[in-house]
Design a protein around this motif. Structure first.
Motif, PDB file in Angstrom:
ATOM      1  N   PHE A 165      32.442  36.500  29.253  1.00  0.00           N
ATOM      2  CA  PHE A 165      33.862  36.498  29.639  1.00  0.00           C
ATOM      3  C   PHE A 165      34.614  37.680  29.052  1.00  0.00           C
ATOM      4  O   PHE A 165      35.638  38.101  29.591  1.00  0.00           O
ATOM      5  CB  PHE A 165      34.531  35.185  29.205  1.00  0.00           C
ATOM      6  N   GLY A 171      32.940  30.391  43.185  1.00  0.00           N
ATOM      7  CA  GLY A 171      32.701  30.983  41.865  1.00  0.00           C
ATOM      8  C   GLY A 171      31.279  31.483  41.681  1.00  0.00           C
ATOM      9  O   GLY A 171      30.967  32.140  40.677  1.00  0.00           O
ATOM     10  N   ASP A 220      39.905  33.395  38.131  1.00  0.00           N
ATOM     11  CA  ASP A 220      38.803  33.284  39.075  1.00  0.00           C
ATOM     12  C   ASP A 220      38.930  31.935  39.776  1.00  0.00           C
ATOM     13  O   ASP A 220      38.741  30.877  39.149  1.00  0.00           O
ATOM     14  CB  ASP A 220      37.495  33.349  38.254  1.00  0.00           C
ATOM     15  N   GLY A 231      33.838  25.460  42.514  1.00  0.00           N
ATOM     16  CA  GLY A 231      32.710  24.754  41.908  1.00  0.00           C
ATOM     17  C   GLY A 231      33.015  24.158  40.550  1.00  0.00           C
ATOM     18  O   GLY A 231      32.107  23.677  39.868  1.00  0.00           O
ATOM     19  N   GLU A 233      35.651  39.932  41.320  1.00  0.00           N
ATOM     20  CA  GLU A 233      35.452  38.532  40.938  1.00  0.00           C
ATOM     21  C   GLU A 233      36.382  37.611  41.706  1.00  0.00           C
ATOM     22  O   GLU A 233      36.687  36.525  41.242  1.00  0.00           O
ATOM     23  CB  GLU A 233      35.726  38.343  39.420  1.00  0.00           C
TER      24      GLU A 233
HETATM   25  N1  LIG Z   1      31.133  27.642  39.812  1.00  0.00           N
HETATM   26  C1  LIG Z   1      30.431  28.798  39.207  1.00  0.00           C
HETATM   27  C2  LIG Z   1      31.299  29.512  38.195  1.00  0.00           C
HETATM   28  O1  LIG Z   1      32.495  29.950  38.765  1.00  0.00           O
HETATM   29  C3  LIG Z   1      30.510  30.667  37.607  1.00  0.00           C
HETATM   30  N2  LIG Z   1      31.147  31.370  36.509  1.00  0.00           N
HETATM   31  C4  LIG Z   1      31.582  30.523  35.395  1.00  0.00           C
HETATM   32  C5  LIG Z   1      32.554  31.368  34.645  1.00  0.00           C
HETATM   33  C6  LIG Z   1      32.923  32.541  35.495  1.00  0.00           C
HETATM   34  C7  LIG Z   1      32.356  32.166  36.829  1.00  0.00           C
HETATM   35  C8  LIG Z   1      32.021  33.377  37.643  1.00  0.00           C
HETATM   36  O2  LIG Z   1      30.926  33.998  37.040  1.00  0.00           O
HETATM   37  C9  LIG Z   1      29.202  30.076  37.102  1.00  0.00           C
HETATM   38  O3  LIG Z   1      28.164  30.400  37.995  1.00  0.00           O
HETATM   39  C10 LIG Z   1      27.977  29.256  38.867  1.00  0.00           C
HETATM   40  C11 LIG Z   1      29.139  28.343  38.526  1.00  0.00           C
HETATM   41  O4  LIG Z   1      29.264  28.683  37.173  1.00  0.00           O
END
Ligand SMILES: N[C@H]1[C@H](O)[C@@H](N2CCC[C@H]2CO)[C@@H]2OC[C@H]1O2
Length: 330
Positions: free
Chosen positions: A116, A220, A33, A37, A18
């Motif tokens: 999560f 992300g 993470d 975004g 991740e």
């Molecule tokens: N910016 C991204 C975000 O990082 C993502 N996840 C949100 C929480 C964990 C993370 C990784 O799964 C999700 O997919 C697209 C957008 O939102």
């Protein structure tokens, strides 16, 4: 990280999982993470139910002498993948590599969505523009926004090679992390993202236009998500490819498929070519006969999302001067 006094500190070590980076919030180490975004820095906190905390590093504000409550402040975020979290807010010292930001807003999760609990992360560190931070009543700044004045340059770069350890370089470009000379595209931060014009793409020797389209550079997001016309044109080049409702997207035969490269235009001039081999994400089913593509549909709209499959091919430079986005092959 290179600070003004240019003390050289190692690039932030980070794990492939991740794309987590180990950081210290008041000396408490967490795997966050890094997400270009979104703009919230949130952590698993001790106010979560025990079942949610299992297997995670938990930030305990009560054991941090530098923690201060931001009274009356709340946050709540919903991500594009359907996950979400919410809670209360405080401030503390957050150190990444050699740079510490004091009074950084640290958002404490007292509710998190189920994905999560199983993910390997202990929270997120938002690296988009602070204009989309969700804290109310007073919006808070990202760690990078708070840190950038003390960095030798107000920029950071993402080095996320496929199946290898990577790094986030804050304040400088590490020449060991890319080849050639970076090219840059102007960023429009109106929507709070590192968003660039993305008005055409090339696949199978044909250039296709995408009038009015943009792309956000989002560490992300795991895959590359494009508008349906582009995704269809891409998989038209892949024999046996189908858009499978049951498997949740475009799949193709794992055996015997050589995926075409995908070149996407970033900004007014330059294309970034993602090699086909990086666009085979993983087997789509237990039998391993169908493979799930690294390019999938973004759904509607004209905003494409260039996620980690892009960064598996390119060093991504997020430069607040401009702002602008730069890229160079790994
Ligand atoms: N910016 C991204 C975000 O990082 C993502 N996840 C949100 C929480 C964990 C993370 C990784 O799964 C999700 O997919 C697209 C957008 O939102």
């Amino acid at each position: 990280l290179k600070k003004r006094q240019d003390t050289s500190t190692p690039a932030v070590p980070y794990q492939q999982v991740e794309y987590l980076v180990n950081i210290a919030v008041a000396g408490q180490k967490l795997n966050l993470d890094f997400d270009t975004g979104s703009a919230d820095l949130w952590v698993f906190s001790d106010s979560l139910p025990a079942s949610s905390k299992k297997g995670h590093n938990i930030y305990t504000p009560s054991s941090s002498p530098s923690y201060k409550v931001l009274s009356g402040h709340k946050w709540s975020i919903a991500y594009a993948d359907g996950s979400g979290a919410s809670g209360t807010v405080g401030t503390d010292t957050v150190t990444i590599g050699g740079t510490s930001v004091t009074n950084q807003a640290v958002e404490l999760a007292d509710r998190i969505s189920s994905s999560f609990v199983t993910d390997g992360l202990d929270g997120l560190l938002g690296l988009s523009f602070s204009s989309i931070n969700t804290v109310k009543p007073t919006q808070q700044k990202t760690w990078f926004d708070n840190a950038k004045a003390s960095l030798s340059s107000p920029l950071f770069a993402a080095y996320l090679p496929f199946n290898a350890n990577g790094a986030y370089d804050f304040g400088y470009l590490d020449s060991a992390h890319y080849s050639g000379t970076p090219v840059y595209a102007p960023v429009d931060d109106t929507n709070g993202f590192w968003e660039v014009a993305s008005t055409s793409y090339k696949v199978g020797g044909t250039t296709h236009s995408l009038p009015g389209n943009t792309g956000i550079l989002d560490t992300g997001t795991t895959l590359a998500l494009m508008v349906d016309s582009a995704v269809s044109a891409y998989y038209a080049q892949v024999s046996g490819a189908v858009n499978s409702r049951s498997l949740g997207g475009w799949v193709f035969p794992c055996k015997g498929t050589t995926l075409p490269d995908l070149s996407v235009r970033l900004g007014p001039t330059n294309y970034a070519t993602i090699p086909g081999k990086l666009l085979n994400f993983q087997p789509a089913d237990a039998s391993g006969t169908q493979c799930y593509g690294g390019l999938q549909s973004v759904g509607g709209g004209t905003m494409n999302v260039y996620g980690d499959v892009f960064f598996n091919a390119f060093y991504g430079i997020f430069d607040a001067n401009g702002p602008r986005f730069g890229f160079a092959p790994l």
